[in-house]
Design a protein around this motif. Structure first.
Motif, mmCIF file in Angstrom:
data_model
loop_
_atom_site.group_PDB
_atom_site.id
_atom_site.type_symbol
_atom_site.label_atom_id
_atom_site.label_comp_id
_atom_site.label_asym_id
_atom_site.label_seq_id
_atom_site.Cartn_x
_atom_site.Cartn_y
_atom_site.Cartn_z
ATOM 1 N N CYS A 27 0.827 -1.211 0.000
ATOM 2 C CA CYS A 27 0.000 0.000 0.000
ATOM 3 C C CYS A 27 0.861 1.261 0.000
ATOM 4 C CB CYS A 27 -0.924 -0.011 1.209
ATOM 5 S SG CYS A 27 -2.296 -1.183 1.103
ATOM 6 N N ASP A 49 -11.648 -5.716 1.211
ATOM 7 C CA ASP A 49 -11.371 -4.351 1.646
ATOM 8 C C ASP A 49 -11.506 -4.303 3.165
ATOM 9 O OD1 ASP A 49 -11.024 -1.626 1.846
ATOM 10 O OD2 ASP A 49 -12.651 -1.097 0.482
ATOM 11 N N ILE A 214 -3.697 4.627 0.428
ATOM 12 C CA ILE A 214 -4.387 4.573 -0.865
ATOM 13 C C ILE A 214 -5.898 4.709 -0.741
ATOM 14 C CG2 ILE A 214 -2.562 3.268 -2.007
ATOM 15 C CD1 ILE A 214 -4.186 0.718 -1.561
ATOM 16 N N THR A 215 -6.390 4.964 0.461
ATOM 17 C CA THR A 215 -7.822 5.165 0.665
ATOM 18 C C THR A 215 -8.029 6.482 1.405
ATOM 19 O OG1 THR A 215 -7.814 3.932 2.758
ATOM 20 C CG2 THR A 215 -8.241 2.669 0.740
ATOM 21 N N LYS A 216 -9.254 6.735 1.820
ATOM 22 C CA LYS A 216 -9.596 7.948 2.578
ATOM 23 C C LYS A 216 -9.062 9.185 1.856
ATOM 24 C CE LYS A 216 -9.578 5.364 6.938
ATOM 25 N NZ LYS A 216 -8.997 5.220 8.294
ATOM 26 N N GLN A 218 -6.164 9.853 0.871
ATOM 27 C CA GLN A 218 -5.086 9.547 -0.069
ATOM 28 C C GLN A 218 -5.587 8.812 -1.326
ATOM 29 O OE1 GLN A 218 -1.861 10.576 0.532
ATOM 30 N NE2 GLN A 218 -2.732 11.593 2.317
ATOM 31 N N ARG A 219 -6.885 8.671 -1.466
ATOM 32 C CA ARG A 219 -7.435 7.962 -2.633
ATOM 33 C C ARG A 219 -7.177 8.761 -3.897
ATOM 34 N NH1 ARG A 219 -8.213 4.471 -5.749
ATOM 35 N NH2 ARG A 219 -10.082 3.234 -6.073
ATOM 36 N N ARG A 220 -6.582 8.119 -4.901
ATOM 37 C CA ARG A 220 -6.298 8.769 -6.171
ATOM 38 C C ARG A 220 -6.899 7.969 -7.316
ATOM 39 N NH1 ARG A 220 -1.308 9.972 -3.425
ATOM 40 N NH2 ARG A 220 -0.910 12.219 -3.389
ATOM 41 N N GLU A 221 -7.293 8.689 -8.360
ATOM 42 C CA GLU A 221 -7.965 8.047 -9.484
ATOM 43 C C GLU A 221 -7.038 7.138 -10.279
ATOM 44 O OE1 GLU A 221 -11.209 8.097 -10.173
ATOM 45 O OE2 GLU A 221 -11.418 9.210 -8.286
#
Length: 594
Positions: A27, A49, A214-216, A218-221
């Motif tokens: 991650c 998840d 990578i979530t919350k 910090q989530r990126r497309e």
């Protein structure tokens, strides 16, 4: 199985980077690579998840994740030197991996631990910087922190742990035993012989995990996360004359086989137990073992799955004579757990908002072992003890639990208004080495794990002396000697043990994992025949493939491995970015298309 090629009509999804394993290091790597918005990243995670897994975010519910679909359910082979016992090696099988089931502890070890790897890319200073980069530390007024070693902008949120009364008592006994208090020693690595406080990966009652990279917020497309997908093997092309990783073959939870293509690199980050099987199923590993399972060997790499290390752990339990010192009354007495759980749900505070470990200590055992013929006559390098450690590195670690608790087999809960705690004793730099081998070429089958605990006589010597020392601390220290009612449960008699030999049966019967499995895809210099990776985590003998997790470390640090996994992730991401930049520059010079 062997070299496999994507044909021109293959409809596989295409990414720049494919990361096999959404655990701690994986991650981190995904989150950092995604900072380049032009990079397209795929994270493949075998478990679900973690967003709706309450017992991940509620640190006190950690053990509820075991023995289920959120655990890899790995059990060792019977181990000869610990009474042929098998030990559960529970690992997180969900997004965030073992960062969501561990003890939340941030114990970095010492800089010398990483200098001992002998790799310029991973010096002690560099590793401490990588670990710092991941962190946002939240200080508390009572804790004297060393701000120079703590990060302030990483996705991993940490804070000091407020001690229960029993921990304050144990702290005083540790100081009495000659282990002086250094508040932030487990972050700074400043002392191999002392006690201190350990920051935890918990903030405002919520466990912080690697999935937060990578979530919350910090989530990126440009990151695609696929859960409940098991990586079978790496797919290779040999167009360049050397096998080059081009993608991966996977199996979904429903049994559908899907391939994914990687333009730039495949990164295996499945941990010390699961990264070696991915390499082996892909044809990278000990040739004889691969052929025994019908796998064509692409690279005969004898170190894959070898060099398995851990920190052996023993619990020593005591019954306490006074109520209110331990937190058992909040968990085991009457229906207390119901109100404790309600408090957590409503306010994210109380017992379940943190992990029930208290004060910690490091210790050197040189003087205590001076009477041992085995210790005196053992081989040693100049400046190091027989365990291979300098005077600036600890031999052992102690800590206390703040209520009765431990591995699931410890089921003697003090439900009848009694109170108990454990002193935990952990061995560093053991000589014993285990292995991870294939049970089958079937990716749904767990590997065969043998930790070979206590198979070296020096390990037994050190661990027995450490338990003896720990018991002396509790039974003689001014903070605890007047509150110890006896051993827990009362059929134990260890409070009367005075000889080192008294403790050997306890070690054989009680030695268990500290969940710090490491080293099974180790890095090494050129010429090291057992090294699976080079110093930049690249798999030797192929191109476009790295392993980046704690399986890559040559020797486990003298601390805990959570922060090491974050550090490996940070370092790997920097190296991947650097190598990609150099490839672009080289291609530009030669007029090539990248």
């Amino acid at each position: 199985m062997g070299l496999e090629r994507f044909d021109s009509g293959h409809a596989a999804e295409v990414y720049d980077y494919i990361i096999c394993g959404g655990g701690t290091s994986g991650c981190v790597i995904a989150g950092r690579l995604a900072e380049d918005l032009n990079a397209k990243i795929l994270v493949l995670e075998a478990g679900p998840d973690n967003a709706d897994l309450e017992n991940v975010h509620m640190a006190g519910g950690w053990s509820k994740n075991f023995d289920s679909e959120t655990d890899w359910n790995i059990v060792t082979e019977p181990m000869k030197h610990v009474d042929d016992r098998r030990v559960n090696c529970s690992r997180g099988r969900f997004l965030g991996g073992s960062s969501g089931v561990n003890g939340t502890l941030c114990i970095r070890g010492t800089r010398q631990d990483y200098d001992d790897w002998g790799l310029d890319e991973w010096s002690g200073d560099k590793m401490f910087d990588y670990m710092k980069k991941s962190e946002t530390f939240h200080p508390k007024a009572w804790h004297k922190s060393d701000d120079s070693v703590h990060g302030t902008s990483g996705p991993l949120h940490t804070e000091p742990h407020d001690l229960a009364p029993i921990s304050e008592s144990v702290k005083q006994s540790l100081i009495d035993a000659g282990l002086p208090y250094h508040p932030d020693m487990f972050s700074s690595g400043e002392s191999p012989h002392g006690c201190g406080d350990v920051p935890r990966t918990v903030h405002q009652g919520i466990r912080s995990t690697a999935a937060d990279f990578i979530t919350k917020s910090q989530r990126r497309e440009n990151i695609t996360i696929k859960t409940s997908v098991t990586v079978d093997r790496i797919l290779f092309s040999d167009d360049s004359g050397e096998p080059t990783a081009m993608g991966v073959s996977t199996i979904s939870q429903s049994g559908v086989k899907i391939d994914y293509q990687a333009r730039k690199e495949v990164i295996v980050s499945a941990g010390a137990y699961c990264s070696p099987p991915i390499l082996m199923r892909s044809g990278i590993g000990p040739k004889s073992q691969l052929e025994a399972h019908g796998i064509k060997c692409i690279v005969d790499s004898p170190g894959v799955g070898q060099n398995l290390q851990d920190h052996v752990l023993c619990f020593i339990f005591y019954e306490v004579s006074e109520p209110g010192l331990t937190n058992d009354y909040l968990a085991y007495h009457d229906n207390a757990i119901a109100s404790t759980y309600q408090l957590y749900q409503e306010k994210k505070t109380g017992l379940l908002s943190t992990f029930p470990f208290g004060i910690f200590a490091y210790a050197r055992l040189d003087e205590r072992l001076a009477d041992s013929e085995l210790w005196r006559n053992a081989k040693r390098e100049e400046g190091r003890d027989p365990m291979g450690l300098t005077k600036d590195q600890p031999n052992i670690e102690f800590w206390n639990t703040e209520l009765y608790g431990g591995p699931k087999q410890f089921a003697d809960f003090p439900v009848d208004h009694k109170h108990a705690f454990a002193l935990c004793t952990l061995l560093f730099n053991q000589h014993s080495r285990g292995s991870v081998t294939l049970a089958s070429a079937d990716p749904s089958q767990n590997p065969v794990v043998d930790h070979a605990y206590m198979s070296h006589p020096l390990d037994m010597l050190l661990m027995s002396e450490a338990c003896r020392f720990g018991n002396e601390i509790i039974m003689n220290g001014s903070g605890t000697k007047h509150i110890i009612k006896g051993s827990w449960p009362d059929n134990l008699t260890h409070h009367t043990y005075t000889k080192r030999e008294d403790w050997e049966p306890h070690v054989r019967q009680g030695a268990t994992t500290c969940y710090h499995a490491s080293g099974t895809c180790a890095m090494g210099k050129d010429g090291d025949g057992n090294a699976v990776l080079d110093g930049r985590l690249r798999v030797k003998g192929v191109r476009g493939l790295r392993v980046a997790d704690v399986s890559s470390i040559p020797r486990v640090n003298n601390g805990h491995t959570q922060m090491v996994a974050y550090g490996i992730g940070e370092g790997a991401a920097e190296m991947i970015k650097q190598d990609a930049k150099e490839r672009r520059m080289g291609a530009g010079v030669h007029g090539l298309k990248v």
